[in-house]
Design an enzyme around this catalytic site. Structure first.
Site, mmCIF file in Angstrom:
data_model
loop_
_atom_site.group_PDB
_atom_site.id
_atom_site.type_symbol
_atom_site.label_atom_id
_atom_site.label_comp_id
_atom_site.label_asym_id
_atom_site.label_seq_id
_atom_site.Cartn_x
_atom_site.Cartn_y
_atom_site.Cartn_z
ATOM 1 C CB ILE A 13 -19.582 -14.164 13.257
ATOM 2 C CG1 ILE A 13 -20.179 -14.942 14.490
ATOM 3 C CG2 ILE A 13 -18.525 -15.173 12.639
ATOM 4 C CD1 ILE A 13 -21.451 -14.144 14.865
ATOM 5 C CB SER A 14 -14.464 -13.022 11.732
ATOM 6 O OG SER A 14 -12.993 -12.429 12.245
ATOM 7 N N PRO A 15 -14.404 -10.744 14.473
ATOM 8 C CG PRO A 15 -13.416 -11.015 16.798
ATOM 9 C CD PRO A 15 -14.347 -11.696 15.852
#
Length: 221
Positions: A13-15
């Site tokens: 979910i973390s770019p």
């Protein structure tokens, strides 16, 4: 001299985790490191540390959308930002996806790298859902997993061993001092060194005695 163990705690979910992931994948054959992928749950880390998503501050959110566009180009990662990117994150739970990745890590770790990459591709490049079972199976197929293996891993996401493994890995990241992701931990000179974010890899190299050659390095001749 032995190889330096470098752990990457990440959530798809973390770019910024994607940027660190790709850069470290490139460096694992250039630096004298043993790169270990540690899928964890960002939601659990945020909750335990009291951290808040950066997009909750509107001005910071505006800046981060621009920052990610620049970073994606600089790191040569096909991450595409959209104006409502942070609403996109807030409306999606990565828990099942990270349990699925954990199940694969426990049973068929050779797929861990391509599977993680495909989750980022689907969510951050194609802006498609990664929370529903049918979409998780699509990601798995794109990563080269068989239908049988994917279905088995999906069933494992509700099992205690997988839930406990993800929880334990998340707790381990917290013990190292993580408060967000990516959390990179280098085990060097007898102690762990925590680095937060994708823009501290140059500092990581300095600490472990390796030269930073930019986010897209050329292999040693």
């Amino acid at each position: 001299m032995g190889r330096t163990v470098v752990e990457l705690f990440y959530d798809v979910i973390s770019p910024y985790s994607w940027l660190a992931f790709e850069a470290l994948c490139r460096y694992q054959h250039i630096w004298n490191i043993d790169l270990r992928f540690r899928p964890a749950f960002l939601g659990g880390i945020m909750q335990q540390t009291g951290n808040k998503p950066p997009g909750m501050l509107p001005k910071r959110g505006e800046y981060l959308v621009k920052d990610m566009k620049r970073m994606a180009k600089y790191y040569q990662v096909p991450l595409r930002m959209i104006p409502d990117a942070f609403q996109h994150i807030m409306g999606t739970s990565s828990l099942t996806a990270m349990r699925f990745i954990t199940a694969i890590d426990m049973t068929n770790p050779q797929y861990l790298e391509p599977l993680s990459r495909e989750f980022w591709m689907r969510f951050w490049s194609q802006h498609e859902d990664i929370s529903q079972p049918e979409n998780i199976l699509v990601v798995a197929r794109q990563a080269g997993l068989s239908a049988e293996l994917s279905q088995k891993a999906l069933e494992m996401t509700s099992s205690p061993p997988v839930k406990d493994r993800l929880k334990d890995t998340t707790t381990e990241a917290l013990k190292y001092g993580a408060f967000g992701m990516p959390a990179v931990v280098a085990h060097y000179d007898g102690e762990p060194h925590l680095f937060f974010g994708s823009d501290r890899l140059e500092l990581l190299g300095s600490v472990i005695g390796e030269k930073w050659l930019g986010p897209v390095p050329s292999p040693k001749l």
